[in-house]
Design a protein around this motif. Structure first.
Motif, short mmCIF file in Angstrom:
data_model
loop_
_atom_site.label_atom_id
_atom_site.label_comp_id
_atom_site.label_asym_id
_atom_site.label_seq_id
_atom_site.Cartn_x
_atom_site.Cartn_y
_atom_site.Cartn_z
N ASN A 296 140.24 -33.84 -2.82
CA ASN A 296 139.06 -33.31 -3.51
C ASN A 296 139.48 -32.36 -4.61
O ASN A 296 140.63 -31.93 -4.67
CB ASN A 296 138.11 -32.62 -2.51
CG ASN A 296 138.74 -31.40 -1.87
OD1 ASN A 296 138.87 -30.35 -2.50
ND2 ASN A 296 139.15 -31.52 -0.62
N LYS A 297 138.56 -32.03 -5.48
CA LYS A 297 138.90 -31.26 -6.68
C LYS A 297 139.30 -29.82 -6.37
O LYS A 297 139.88 -29.14 -7.22
CB LYS A 297 137.74 -31.28 -7.66
CG LYS A 297 136.49 -30.56 -7.18
CD LYS A 297 135.40 -30.62 -8.24
CE LYS A 297 134.14 -29.88 -7.80
NZ LYS A 297 133.07 -29.96 -8.83
N TYR A 298 139.01 -29.34 -5.17
CA TYR A 298 139.31 -27.96 -4.83
C TYR A 298 140.69 -27.78 -4.21
O TYR A 298 141.31 -26.73 -4.34
CB TYR A 298 138.26 -27.42 -3.85
CG TYR A 298 136.86 -27.44 -4.41
CD1 TYR A 298 136.47 -26.55 -5.41
CD2 TYR A 298 135.93 -28.36 -3.96
CE1 TYR A 298 135.19 -26.58 -5.94
CE2 TYR A 298 134.64 -28.41 -4.48
CZ TYR A 298 134.28 -27.51 -5.47
OH TYR A 298 133.01 -27.55 -5.99
N THR A 299 141.18 -28.81 -3.53
CA THR A 299 142.45 -28.66 -2.82
C THR A 299 143.55 -29.61 -3.30
O THR A 299 144.70 -29.45 -2.89
CB THR A 299 142.25 -28.90 -1.32
OG1 THR A 299 141.81 -30.25 -1.10
CG2 THR A 299 141.22 -27.93 -0.75
N ALA A 300 143.21 -30.59 -4.11
CA ALA A 300 144.21 -31.59 -4.49
C ALA A 300 144.26 -31.80 -6.00
O ALA A 300 143.24 -32.05 -6.63
CB ALA A 300 143.90 -32.92 -3.80
#
Length: 355
Positions: free
Chosen positions: A313-317
């Motif tokens: 996801n855009k927050y963790t990856a």
């Protein structure tokens, strides 16, 4: 790849505004395509957005999924761009992409040329689907029944029979059944469990036939042991391919191929064709440079070691700087570019067998 023609689109509009149950069959439906429609069943390799509308954690309708799709939009497809149904429909000249059957914005025109009933996390074993809150293969057949009724309401019995009997039915399932068998989740040895799943798959094909399907293309399972996530989990420090998983995949595929061949001989006027996804993908994994890939053992999303669905996801990856260099998008699914290479083989080898 052929584009969905303006002539075909206009002919469909005319058909829906003029047809009745007794109207002559709309020959124009197939004038620019080998099949009038593509109707799809299966798991995440064929889901074009159905899980968006289910209460399941197996979703990918958020960035960076869909980064290479039209407008960079995350649609619920399990990859960076187009997936199997889209590429097959495009290659056959049916239409640009295949919509999800649960999409509330579907139009009569969408129905005419096919939809996907596939659901990420589904399997031939209903317990697999239930554990992941996915549409089971039985659920997908129920949706097919509803789909046929909608076709009849819009175009009549004759036109519906024409579409169902002449269309391509694509089945991409088993990719959640086989890993479960290898992990020993159902207290059966791999040979026994794969045989039980093949029996369920055979029953599914017979039910498809009962609904009028006559041209059925079934995609085998990939070499699970060589998927990035399984390399990480079972490949040791060197992240080698897990041979136990690959052996289970080969066993399942051999039984699947034999079953389809037997049904082709017993079901009148039916053609059931097996596509060897295992070796098609394995060739890319073993010879990535031949196809222009630089990385074949990790996904593009995040570390590439295990990330899939909510872990990507855009927050963790982060996303790799050059997606086209990667064979895999995430820890489980190939990139769109890899899918295009594989589907080109399918179109060349398998489609002629269905004509």
């Amino acid at each position: 790849m052929k584009q969905y023609s303006l002539i075909l689109f206009l002919s469909i509009i005319v058909f829906f505004t003029t047809t009745t149950a007794t109207t002559t069959l709309p020959v124009s439906l197939s004038s620019n395509a080998t099949f009038p429609a593509l109707i799809v069943f299966g798991d995440s390799y064929a889901d074009t957005g159905n899980n968006n509308y289910l209460n399941t954690i197996a979703k990918c309708n958020y960035p960076p999924y869909g980064i290479n799709f039209e407008g960079g939009t995350p649609t619920g497809r399990f990859g960076d761009g187009e997936v199997f149904p889209d590429l097959i429909a495009e290659g056959l000249g049916i239409k640009r992409t295949i919509p999800a059957s649960l999409d509330p914005s579907l139009t009569p025109q969408d129905l005419l040329t096919g939809v996907s009933f596939a659901s990420g996390g589904s399997g031939f074993n209903p317990r697999i689907s239930q554990s992941r809150s996915a549409l089971s293969m039985t659920d997908q057949l129920k949706q097919l029944k509803e789909y046929i009724e909608k076709l009849k309401q819009n175009g009549g019995e004759e036109t519906t029979d024409y579409i169902i009997s002449k269309s391509l039915f694509l089945v991409v399932a088993g990719s959640n059944d086989v890993p479960s068998a290898t992990a020993g989740n159902f207290q059966l040895d791999v040979p026994s469990y794969t045989s039980s799943v093949i029996k369920l798959a055979s029953d599914f094909m017979k039910k498809l036939y009962g609904y009028g399907a006559r041209r059925i293309l079934v995609v085998g399972v990939p070499p699970f042991g060589c998927l990035p996530s399984q390399r990480t989990l079972g490949g040791g420090l060197q992240r080698d391919c897990d041979q136990n998983y690959n052996d289970a995949s080969k066993l399942f595929n051999s039984k699947l191929s034999l079953m389809l061949g037997s049904l082709s001989e017993t079901l009148q006027d039916a053609k059931l064709v097996y596509f060897d996804y295992y070796n098609s993908l394995l060739e890319l994994i073993q010879s990535p440079q031949k196809y222009g890939f630089e990385v074949a053992d990790r996904g593009c999303c995040g570390t590439g070691l295990i990330e899939v669905i909510w872990l990507c996801n855009k927050y963790t990856a982060s996303v790799c700087p050059n997606i086209s260099a990667y064979l895999f998008w995430d820890g489980y699914h190939p990139s769109e570019r890899a899918n295009r290479i594989i589907i080109s083989k399918l179109l060349d080898k398998s489609i002629p067998m269905l004509l």
